[in-house]
Design a protein around this motif. Structure first.
Motif, PDB file in Angstrom:
ATOM      1  N   LEU A 168       0.934  -1.193   0.142  1.00 13.12           N
ATOM      2  CA  LEU A 168       0.081   0.202   0.068  1.00 13.12           C
ATOM      3  C   LEU A 168       0.865   1.151  -0.053  1.00 13.12           C
ATOM      4  O   LEU A 168       2.036   1.335   0.421  1.00 13.12           O
ATOM      5  CB  LEU A 168      -1.017  -0.017   1.185  1.00 13.12           C
ATOM      6  N   ARG A 169       0.324   2.410  -0.503  1.00  9.42           N
ATOM      7  CA  ARG A 169       0.950   3.666  -0.510  1.00  9.42           C
ATOM      8  C   ARG A 169       0.728   4.184   0.927  1.00  9.42           C
ATOM      9  O   ARG A 169      -0.224   4.616   1.271  1.00  9.42           O
ATOM     10  CB  ARG A 169       0.373   4.515  -1.707  1.00  9.42           C
ATOM     11  N   ILE A 170       1.871   4.244   1.560  1.00  6.83           N
ATOM     12  CA  ILE A 170       1.937   4.827   2.967  1.00  6.83           C
ATOM     13  C   ILE A 170       2.177   6.248   3.117  1.00  6.83           C
ATOM     14  O   ILE A 170       3.351   6.712   2.447  1.00  6.83           O
ATOM     15  CB  ILE A 170       3.011   4.056   3.858  1.00  6.83           C
ATOM     16  N   GLY A 171       1.389   7.026   3.906  1.00 11.19           N
ATOM     17  CA  GLY A 171       1.846   8.437   3.873  1.00 11.19           C
ATOM     18  C   GLY A 171       2.061   8.651   5.633  1.00 11.19           C
ATOM     19  O   GLY A 171       1.648   7.820   6.484  1.00 11.19           O
ATOM     20  N   VAL A 172       3.083   9.533   5.935  1.00  9.26           N
ATOM     21  CA  VAL A 172       3.319   9.590   7.206  1.00  9.26           C
ATOM     22  C   VAL A 172       3.618  11.238   7.527  1.00  9.26           C
ATOM     23  O   VAL A 172       4.041  12.123   6.496  1.00  9.26           O
ATOM     24  CB  VAL A 172       4.504   8.780   7.523  1.00  9.26           C
TER      25      VAL A 172
ATOM     26  N   ALA B 268      10.385   8.027  11.507  1.00 10.08           N
ATOM     27  CA  ALA B 268      11.668   7.241  11.786  1.00 10.08           C
ATOM     28  C   ALA B 268      11.596   5.877  12.056  1.00 10.08           C
ATOM     29  O   ALA B 268      12.278   5.196  11.583  1.00 10.08           O
ATOM     30  CB  ALA B 268      12.227   7.947  12.914  1.00 10.08           C
ATOM     31  N   TRP B 269      10.201   5.519  12.537  1.00  9.28           N
ATOM     32  CA  TRP B 269       9.956   3.989  12.941  1.00  9.28           C
ATOM     33  C   TRP B 269       9.784   3.144  11.567  1.00  9.28           C
ATOM     34  O   TRP B 269      10.367   2.276  11.449  1.00  9.28           O
ATOM     35  CB  TRP B 269       8.931   3.811  13.633  1.00  9.28           C
ATOM     36  N   LEU B 270       9.231   3.792  10.563  1.00  7.90           N
ATOM     37  CA  LEU B 270       9.025   3.148   9.157  1.00  7.90           C
ATOM     38  C   LEU B 270      10.195   3.175   8.638  1.00  7.90           C
ATOM     39  O   LEU B 270      10.356   2.053   7.980  1.00  7.90           O
ATOM     40  CB  LEU B 270       8.007   3.962   8.535  1.00  7.90           C
ATOM     41  N   GLU B 271      11.180   4.184   8.447  1.00  6.58           N
ATOM     42  CA  GLU B 271      12.430   3.963   7.930  1.00  6.58           C
ATOM     43  C   GLU B 271      13.231   2.933   8.467  1.00  6.58           C
ATOM     44  O   GLU B 271      13.893   2.003   8.020  1.00  6.58           O
ATOM     45  CB  GLU B 271      13.053   5.058   7.844  1.00  6.58           C
TER      46      GLU B 271
ATOM     47  N   ALA C   4       8.297   1.184   2.906  1.00  8.21           N
ATOM     48  CA  ALA C   4       8.669   2.208   1.667  1.00  8.21           C
ATOM     49  C   ALA C   4       7.696   3.242   2.075  1.00  8.21           C
ATOM     50  O   ALA C   4       6.217   2.815   2.016  1.00  8.21           O
ATOM     51  CB  ALA C   4       8.211   1.442   0.510  1.00  8.21           C
ATOM     52  N   ILE C   5       8.206   4.546   2.206  1.00  9.76           N
ATOM     53  CA  ILE C   5       7.196   5.614   2.310  1.00  9.76           C
ATOM     54  C   ILE C   5       6.955   6.282   1.057  1.00  9.76           C
ATOM     55  O   ILE C   5       7.702   6.609   0.227  1.00  9.76           O
ATOM     56  CB  ILE C   5       7.865   6.692   3.385  1.00  9.76           C
ATOM     57  N   PHE C   6       5.397   6.252   0.698  1.00 13.24           N
ATOM     58  CA  PHE C   6       5.059   7.100  -0.305  1.00 13.24           C
ATOM     59  C   PHE C   6       5.098   8.327  -0.298  1.00 13.24           C
ATOM     60  O   PHE C   6       5.421   9.150  -1.451  1.00 13.24           O
ATOM     61  CB  PHE C   6       3.574   6.500  -0.833  1.00 13.24           C
ATOM     62  N   LEU C   7       4.651   8.958   0.637  1.00 14.36           N
ATOM     63  CA  LEU C   7       4.412  10.439   0.781  1.00 14.36           C
ATOM     64  C   LEU C   7       4.736  10.807   2.155  1.00 14.36           C
ATOM     65  O   LEU C   7       4.045  10.350   3.092  1.00 14.36           O
ATOM     66  CB  LEU C   7       2.917  10.792   0.261  1.00 14.36           C
ATOM     67  N   SER C   8       5.340  11.785   2.305  1.00 15.63           N
ATOM     68  CA  SER C   8       5.730  12.453   3.490  1.00 15.63           C
ATOM     69  C   SER C   8       4.980  13.972   3.735  1.00 15.63           C
ATOM     70  O   SER C   8       5.581  14.649   2.617  1.00 15.63           O
ATOM     71  CB  SER C   8       7.216  12.611   4.073  1.00 15.63           C
TER      72      SER C   8
END
Length: 414
Positions: free
Chosen positions: A127-131, A139-142, A147-151
């Protein structure tokens, strides 16, 4: 009164007032309602309040310090902490970088993180993850290989992007999302909440501060649980699920262990005076060594059986103890900080009026969430009366500790 005497008295009075003022702890944090909120004060300054900010202020005050808190970006805060330009930074997820440059307190907050996806879509890794950029969640996702889609710059942007389908899922704290949905009149929008983790957040103190004030951190940590009181409550749904889980665990324990016999075989004191004397000695020794009586209790076959049962639920069950009707320990899976448990809700709530029979069998007490320093995790305790037979009075209480994160790691629908 001559001028010289007046000036001398004024100087002494001013010096006395200055000495009475507590030292000030200079801290940075970031804005994250309802945990840290900046509001305008008279005179143009900002006041930082909110649950986590109030907890830090409370614990610092009880340690004898005033606080000055400012909002700043994370990169600037870490830069300032590393160069000892500030005393501390909160509310931060632990990281190797910060652990190398500063000293971490016990948790000052506990957030509940979810992947929120639109409709009834389950979370999957594609899924395309936003944060929010620069957040603890990013920081936890990384760190965990997502994979972060959009910050984006704010949580409100994440909710808007979810509603427009620009992202598939957003990682954020449950209460932050609930607040956003209420403020944006989006409560009718269906979201699927996929539980990720309970996230303990910390205060990091600079090495220079800790070196200059070595007693501060210990005092600060000891006051945190009381300063956080009321902020770590289970929701109604969580209470229902924990109650069901605890009931199943107690039923299983009773089916495999003779807990009546274990209680009867445990030590028992002749008088309440003896209990209080032993308890005082126990509490004084436990931080440094194991009291002789505790050694004997831990060596009992019943205590070893409790430990084996606990280990069969490793990660979920954090401790087990059996308490007799005097409120003292009859058996335990691990060392506890107190011998007498009779003054605690986990004992009193289930032994009120010497409950008997089916009434006792239905009675179950679930404690608030607390941070346990010995296990370095947040946990709750569940307790139930031990009744030897129908119509008979309870002879004691069975208590289990549960890791709250393990107990609630399930998908929920919002």
């Amino acid at each position: 009164m001559n001028l010289r005497l007046a000036l001398s008295l004024t100087t002494i009075l001013y010096s006395t007032v200055c000495q009475a003022q507590p030292p000030t702890l200079n801290l940075y944090t970031f804005e994250s309602p309802p945990y840290q909120v900046a509001s305008q004060e008279k005179g143009g300054g900002n006041r930082i309040s909110g649950e986590t900010a109030d907890t830090v202020v409370c614990a610092a005050n009880r340690a004898g310090w005033a606080t000055r808190i400012r909002i700043t970006p994370q990169n600037r805060a870490i830069h300032s902490l590393e160069r000892n330009m500030i005393d501390g930074y909160f509310a931060i997820d632990p990281s190797a970088e910060l652990d190398n440059i500063a000293r971490r307190s016990d948790p000052v907050a506990l957030e509940k993180w979810y992947f929120f996806t639109g409709g009834n879509k389950a979370f999957t890794n594609n899924l395309r993850i936003g944060v929010v950029a620069g957040s603890n969640e990013e920081a936890w996702l990384e760190a965990n290989g997502y994979a972060i889609f959009l910050s984006v710059s704010s949580p409100s942007q994440l909710l808007a992007l979810l509603k427009r389908g620009r992202i598939d899922t957003a990682l954020m704290d449950e209460r932050v999302m609930n607040r956003l949905r209420y403020e944006n009149d989006s409560e009718s929008t269906q979201l699927t909440a996929n539980f990720v983790r309970y996230a303990p957040l910390y205060l990091y103190l600079s090495e220079a501060f800790v070196s200059e004030y070595p007693d501060f951190l210990g005092t600060f940590n000891r006051t945190l649980n009381s300063c956080m009181a009321g902020q770590l409550a289970l929701s109604e749904e969580e209470t229902r699920r924990i109650t069901e889980l605890s009931g199943r665990l107690f039923k299983e324990m009773i089916s495999v262990l003779d807990i009546n016999q274990i209680i009867e075989a445990g030590p028992r004191q002749e008088s309440f005076t003896d209990v209080m004397t032993i308890d005082s000695q126990w509490q004084a020794l436990v931080p440094v060594t194991t009291p002789d009586l505790a050694e004997r209790i831990l060596a009992l076959p019943g205590s070893r059986a409790l430990l084996a049962w606990q280990e069969s639920h490793r990660g979920l069950v954090t401790e087990v103890m059996l308490i007799n009707d005097m409120g003292t320990l009859a058996a335990m899976s691990q060392l506890t900080s107190d011998y007498w448990q009779g003054d605690e809700p986990k004992f009193q709530r289930v032994m009120e009026n010497r409950v008997t029979g089916t009434e006792a069998e239905r009675r179950l007490y679930i404690s608030p969430i607390r941070y346990d320093t010995s296990s370095a995790r947040f946990q709750i305790t569940a307790s139930t009366p031990v009744v030897p037979g129908h119509g008979k009075s309870a002879i004691g209480v069975a208590v289990i500790g549960l890791s709250i994160e393990e107990a609630l790691s399930q998908v929920e629908q919002y």
